[in-house]
Design an enzyme around this catalytic site. Structure first.
Site, PDB file in Angstrom:
ATOM      1  N   SER A 124      38.631  44.993  39.555  1.00  0.00           N
ATOM      2  CA  SER A 124      40.354  43.963  38.596  1.00  0.00           C
ATOM      3  C   SER A 124      39.418  43.999  37.193  1.00  0.00           C
ATOM      4  O   SER A 124      38.878  43.949  36.805  1.00  0.00           O
ATOM      5  CB  SER A 124      40.381  42.509  39.151  1.00  0.00           C
ATOM      6  OG  SER A 124      40.764  41.914  39.005  1.00  0.00           O
ATOM      7  N   TYR A 150      35.955  34.460  41.667  1.00  0.00           N
ATOM      8  CA  TYR A 150      37.072  35.354  42.150  1.00  0.00           C
ATOM      9  C   TYR A 150      36.884  36.208  40.985  1.00  0.00           C
ATOM     10  O   TYR A 150      36.638  37.549  41.360  1.00  0.00           O
ATOM     11  CB  TYR A 150      38.852  35.067  41.824  1.00  0.00           C
ATOM     12  CG  TYR A 150      39.283  36.282  42.166  1.00  0.00           C
ATOM     13  CD1 TYR A 150      39.321  36.815  43.481  1.00  0.00           C
ATOM     14  CD2 TYR A 150      40.468  36.792  40.790  1.00  0.00           C
ATOM     15  CE1 TYR A 150      40.197  38.395  43.197  1.00  0.00           C
ATOM     16  CE2 TYR A 150      40.358  38.394  41.226  1.00  0.00           C
ATOM     17  CZ  TYR A 150      40.888  38.931  42.366  1.00  0.00           C
ATOM     18  OH  TYR A 150      40.839  39.742  42.264  1.00  0.00           O
ATOM     19  N   LYS A 154      33.665  40.359  41.836  1.00  0.00           N
ATOM     20  CA  LYS A 154      34.447  41.561  41.125  1.00  0.00           C
ATOM     21  C   LYS A 154      33.965  42.049  40.259  1.00  0.00           C
ATOM     22  O   LYS A 154      32.596  43.453  40.978  1.00  0.00           O
ATOM     23  CB  LYS A 154      36.239  42.171  40.889  1.00  0.00           C
ATOM     24  CG  LYS A 154      37.098  40.819  41.646  1.00  0.00           C
ATOM     25  CD  LYS A 154      37.355  42.492  42.680  1.00  0.00           C
ATOM     26  CE  LYS A 154      38.166  41.886  43.714  1.00  0.00           C
ATOM     27  NZ  LYS A 154      37.980  42.574  45.075  1.00  0.00           N
TER      28      LYS A 154
HETATM   29  P1  NAD Z   1      45.874  41.083  49.885  1.00  0.00           P
HETATM   30  O1  NAD Z   1      45.255  39.314  50.409  1.00  0.00           O
HETATM   31  O2  NAD Z   1      47.786  41.511  51.003  1.00  0.00           O
HETATM   32  O3  NAD Z   1      44.984  41.861  50.769  1.00  0.00           O
HETATM   33  C1  NAD Z   1      43.316  41.921  51.561  1.00  0.00           C
HETATM   34  C2  NAD Z   1      43.246  41.887  52.909  1.00  0.00           C
HETATM   35  O4  NAD Z   1      41.755  41.877  53.154  1.00  0.00           O
HETATM   36  C3  NAD Z   1      44.074  40.868  53.755  1.00  0.00           C
HETATM   37  O5  NAD Z   1      44.601  41.446  54.626  1.00  0.00           O
HETATM   38  C4  NAD Z   1      42.209  39.967  54.654  1.00  0.00           C
HETATM   39  O6  NAD Z   1      43.444  39.420  55.255  1.00  0.00           O
HETATM   40  C5  NAD Z   1      41.730  41.066  54.558  1.00  0.00           C
HETATM   41  N1  NAD Z   1      40.707  40.285  54.364  1.00  0.00           N
HETATM   42  C6  NAD Z   1      40.471  39.553  52.773  1.00  0.00           C
HETATM   43  N2  NAD Z   1      38.976  38.878  53.719  1.00  0.00           N
HETATM   44  C7  NAD Z   1      38.193  39.430  55.075  1.00  0.00           C
HETATM   45  C8  NAD Z   1      36.697  40.196  55.538  1.00  0.00           C
HETATM   46  N3  NAD Z   1      36.005  38.850  55.673  1.00  0.00           N
HETATM   47  N4  NAD Z   1      37.246  40.805  56.761  1.00  0.00           N
HETATM   48  C9  NAD Z   1      38.375  41.036  56.638  1.00  0.00           C
HETATM   49  N5  NAD Z   1      39.300  41.521  56.243  1.00  0.00           N
HETATM   50  C10 NAD Z   1      39.680  40.671  55.228  1.00  0.00           C
HETATM   51  O7  NAD Z   1      45.622  41.136  48.877  1.00  0.00           O
HETATM   52  P2  NAD Z   1      45.871  42.467  47.717  1.00  0.00           P
HETATM   53  O8  NAD Z   1      46.978  42.112  46.326  1.00  0.00           O
HETATM   54  O9  NAD Z   1      46.648  43.727  48.788  1.00  0.00           O
HETATM   55  O10 NAD Z   1      45.247  42.935  47.280  1.00  0.00           O
HETATM   56  C11 NAD Z   1      43.974  44.168  48.039  1.00  0.00           C
HETATM   57  C12 NAD Z   1      42.335  43.980  47.162  1.00  0.00           C
HETATM   58  O11 NAD Z   1      42.826  44.517  45.783  1.00  0.00           O
HETATM   59  C13 NAD Z   1      41.973  42.142  46.940  1.00  0.00           C
HETATM   60  O12 NAD Z   1      39.852  43.075  46.537  1.00  0.00           O
HETATM   61  C14 NAD Z   1      41.501  42.001  45.742  1.00  0.00           C
HETATM   62  O13 NAD Z   1      41.105  40.845  44.880  1.00  0.00           O
HETATM   63  C15 NAD Z   1      42.306  43.098  44.685  1.00  0.00           C
HETATM   64  N6  NAD Z   1      43.007  43.059  43.931  1.00  0.00           N
HETATM   65  C16 NAD Z   1      44.664  43.007  43.936  1.00  0.00           C
HETATM   66  C17 NAD Z   1      45.284  42.433  42.599  1.00  0.00           C
HETATM   67  C18 NAD Z   1      47.210  42.095  42.995  1.00  0.00           C
HETATM   68  O14 NAD Z   1      47.323  41.761  42.001  1.00  0.00           O
HETATM   69  N7  NAD Z   1      47.024  41.853  43.938  1.00  0.00           N
HETATM   70  C19 NAD Z   1      44.616  42.455  41.434  1.00  0.00           C
HETATM   71  C20 NAD Z   1      43.230  43.581  41.800  1.00  0.00           C
HETATM   72  C21 NAD Z   1      42.752  43.870  42.795  1.00  0.00           C
HETATM   73  C1  UD1 Z   2      45.913  36.684  38.353  1.00  0.00           C
HETATM   74  C2  UD1 Z   2      44.670  36.451  37.844  1.00  0.00           C
HETATM   75  C3  UD1 Z   2      43.641  37.976  37.285  1.00  0.00           C
HETATM   76  C4  UD1 Z   2      44.142  38.659  38.987  1.00  0.00           C
HETATM   77  C5  UD1 Z   2      45.575  38.947  38.996  1.00  0.00           C
HETATM   78  C6  UD1 Z   2      45.800  39.255  40.346  1.00  0.00           C
HETATM   79  C7  UD1 Z   2      44.398  34.427  36.072  1.00  0.00           C
HETATM   80  C8  UD1 Z   2      43.953  33.723  34.711  1.00  0.00           C
HETATM   81  N1  UD1 Z   2      43.851  35.666  36.124  1.00  0.00           N
HETATM   82  O1  UD1 Z   2      46.330  37.827  36.865  1.00  0.00           O
HETATM   83  O2  UD1 Z   2      42.630  37.705  37.847  1.00  0.00           O
HETATM   84  O3  UD1 Z   2      43.321  39.613  39.121  1.00  0.00           O
HETATM   85  O4  UD1 Z   2      46.234  37.397  38.626  1.00  0.00           O
HETATM   86  O5  UD1 Z   2      45.924  38.484  40.878  1.00  0.00           O
HETATM   87  O6  UD1 Z   2      44.492  33.454  37.159  1.00  0.00           O
HETATM   88  N2  UD1 Z   2      53.275  33.535  34.741  1.00  0.00           N
HETATM   89  C9  UD1 Z   2      54.394  32.728  34.371  1.00  0.00           C
HETATM   90  N3  UD1 Z   2      54.452  31.600  35.458  1.00  0.00           N
HETATM   91  C10 UD1 Z   2      54.511  31.609  36.786  1.00  0.00           C
HETATM   92  C11 UD1 Z   2      52.842  32.732  37.785  1.00  0.00           C
HETATM   93  C12 UD1 Z   2      53.279  33.198  35.803  1.00  0.00           C
HETATM   94  O7  UD1 Z   2      55.063  32.305  33.291  1.00  0.00           O
HETATM   95  O8  UD1 Z   2      55.282  30.820  37.036  1.00  0.00           O
HETATM   96  C13 UD1 Z   2      53.029  33.905  33.395  1.00  0.00           C
HETATM   97  C14 UD1 Z   2      51.077  34.136  33.113  1.00  0.00           C
HETATM   98  O9  UD1 Z   2      50.885  32.621  32.739  1.00  0.00           O
HETATM   99  C15 UD1 Z   2      50.949  35.581  33.201  1.00  0.00           C
HETATM  100  C16 UD1 Z   2      51.812  36.161  33.475  1.00  0.00           C
HETATM  101  O10 UD1 Z   2      53.139  35.691  33.881  1.00  0.00           O
HETATM  102  O11 UD1 Z   2      51.337  35.492  31.390  1.00  0.00           O
HETATM  103  C17 UD1 Z   2      51.025  37.052  34.564  1.00  0.00           C
HETATM  104  O12 UD1 Z   2      50.643  35.894  35.782  1.00  0.00           O
HETATM  105  P1  UD1 Z   2      50.286  36.472  37.030  1.00  0.00           P
HETATM  106  O13 UD1 Z   2      51.095  37.253  38.103  1.00  0.00           O
HETATM  107  O14 UD1 Z   2      49.516  35.222  37.730  1.00  0.00           O
HETATM  108  O15 UD1 Z   2      48.729  37.262  36.854  1.00  0.00           O
HETATM  109  P2  UD1 Z   2      47.121  37.101  35.839  1.00  0.00           P
HETATM  110  O16 UD1 Z   2      47.776  36.121  35.029  1.00  0.00           O
HETATM  111  O17 UD1 Z   2      48.016  38.238  34.577  1.00  0.00           O
END
Ligand code: NAD
Ligand code: UD1
Length: 331
Positions: A124, A150, A154
């Site tokens: 991330s 969290y 990472k």
């Molecule tokens: P998600 O929660 O939709 O998917 C994660 C999956 O992992 C889920 O299906 C969950 O059931 C499974 N899981 C969790 N712990 C487990 C375990 N111990 N054993 C087996 N399965 C397990 O999340 P996502 O948004 O698809 O994210 C996927 C990856 O990308 C994550 O590692 C997340 O941290 C990373 N990531 C996501 C975002 C985002 O904004 N969505 C941003 C940056 C990084």
């Molecule tokens: C957040 C996490 C980041 C994580 C990412 C994806 C924090 C500080 N960071 O990023 O670690 O990898 O989510 O899961 O939590 N916002 C609003 N109203 C809302 C929701 C969000 O105004 O109800 C704004 C936030 O202030 C931000 C932007 O929208 O400026 C994006 O927010 P969000 O989607 O939560 O992502 P990040 O904060 O970038």
């Protein structure tokens, strides 16, 4: 290739699963369904006409994990499984360290003992922390002023992967640092559908658009940005998924990190206005106090992925909003 996808029924993993199958790869999915539904497999099958082999296994269960590797010889693991809610990680740090870090160590142990040497990890932008810089580039140090468990998981996992690559030069490891994934497959069959009140912007906007929540709170309108709201790099999840295909082709010995972002900053207010324009309806919103821990501006320098992986994001936030509306209407 034969690929094991951990967390493959989740939001990003399921989109990557579709792209992998469409490219002719054979995949198996392992997921404990703690944050996803088994029905996602039906949707993957609907889109690709292929149903991946599924293992309902927790990565904390080393024996069950080893069993998966005993039965199939994988070329590569793409590791999405993990918990990702920032606020929850502050309340339950031990659960986050265990679920994210211990399970990754288990996975790497299984890989090592079964001679599987290729892994792509879901990292991330959060690993950059707070460096007072708006645009993140891979040459920057990581782990600076991280504010929540969290994000620290990472960072820690990346450090573990770097050490593994040093200890065993046969490992090829890519860490993909995602910026803000939004949108869904254009069919509207897959998507992000969190239970309860979402923390992230797009899932919250979706619940306002469907009337499940009354209005969006925009956290802060007094930041040093053009319209006073925070800037982020929103990347369509299908572009993000294609970044994984490019990473497969770019695997090389050692540890390498790539930003997956568009390089284009969008403010919260711009996102709200774009949503209103594409949907043709007003999106109720109001300004609320700043959210603690938010950085004013955070977006990717995506040049390394462009140059080395020959990948760049093609889709716009309008594309993502359009696909989101299809997903909402399918629910
Ligand atoms: P998600 O929660 O939709 O998917 C994660 C999956 O992992 C889920 O299906 C969950 O059931 C499974 N899981 C969790 N712990 C487990 C375990 N111990 N054993 C087996 N399965 C397990 O999340 P996502 O948004 O698809 O994210 C996927 C990856 O990308 C994550 O590692 C997340 O941290 C990373 N990531 C996501 C975002 C985002 O904004 N969505 C941003 C940056 C990084
Ligand atoms: C957040 C996490 C980041 C994580 C990412 C994806 C924090 C500080 N960071 O990023 O670690 O990898 O989510 O899961 O939590 N916002 C609003 N109203 C809302 C929701 C969000 O105004 O109800 C704004 C936030 O202030 C931000 C932007 O929208 O400026 C994006 O927010 P969000 O989607 O939560 O992502 P990040 O904060 O970038």
């Amino acid at each position: 290739m034969k690929i094991l996808v951990t967390g493959g029924t989740g939001y990003i993993g399921s989109h990557v699963a579709v792209e992998l199958i469409n490219q002719g790869h054979t995949i198996e999915i392992v997921d404990n369904l703690s944050n996803s539904q088994i029905e996602v497999l039906d949707k993957i099958e609907q889109i690709t006409s292929t149903r991946p082999v599924f293992h309902e296994v927790d990565l904390l269960d080393q024996l069950a994990l080893d069993h998966i590797f005993d039965n199939t010889s994988f070329d590569l693991v793409i590791h999405f499984a993990g918990l990702k809610a920032v606020a929850e990680s502050i309340e339950q740090p031990l659960r986050y360290y265990d679920n994210n870090v211990t399970s990754t160590i288990n996975l790497l142990e299984s890989m090592q003992s079964h001679s599987v040497k290729n892994i792509i990890f879901s990292s991330s932008a959060t690993v950059y922390g707070d460096q007072g810089v708006d645009q993140c580039v891979e040459t920057m140090p990581t782990g600076i002023k991280l504010t929540n468990p969290y994000g620290k998981t990472k960072y820690m996992i990346e450090e573990i992967l770097k050490d593994l690559a040093i200890s065993n030069p046969e490992f090829s490891i890519i860490s993909l640092r995602y910026f803000n994934p939004i949108g869904n497959h254009t069919s509207g069959l897959l998507g992000e559908n969190p239970n309860g009140i979402p923390n992230n912007l797009m899932p919250y906007i979706m619940k306002v658009a469907t009337g499940e929540l009354p209005e969006l709170n925009i956290f802060g309108n007094d930041y040093d940005t053009e319209d006073g709201t925070c800037l982020r790099d929103y990347i369509h999840v299908v572009d993000l998924a294609k970044g994984h295909l490019a990473a497969i082709d770019g695997l090389k010995p050692g540890f390498t990190a790539y930003n997956l972002g568009t390089g284009r900053p969008t403010s919260v207010l711009e996102m709200v206005h774009a949503f209103e324009k594409v949907s043709g309806k007003p999106l109720p919103h109001k300004f609320a106090p700043r959210r603690p821990g938010d950085l004013p501006k955070l977006y990717a320098n995506p040049k390394k992925a462009e140059q080395e992986l020959k990948w760049h994001a093609n889709l716009t936030i309008e594309d993502a909003i359009k696909d989101t509306l299809t997903f909402i209407s399918n629910k």
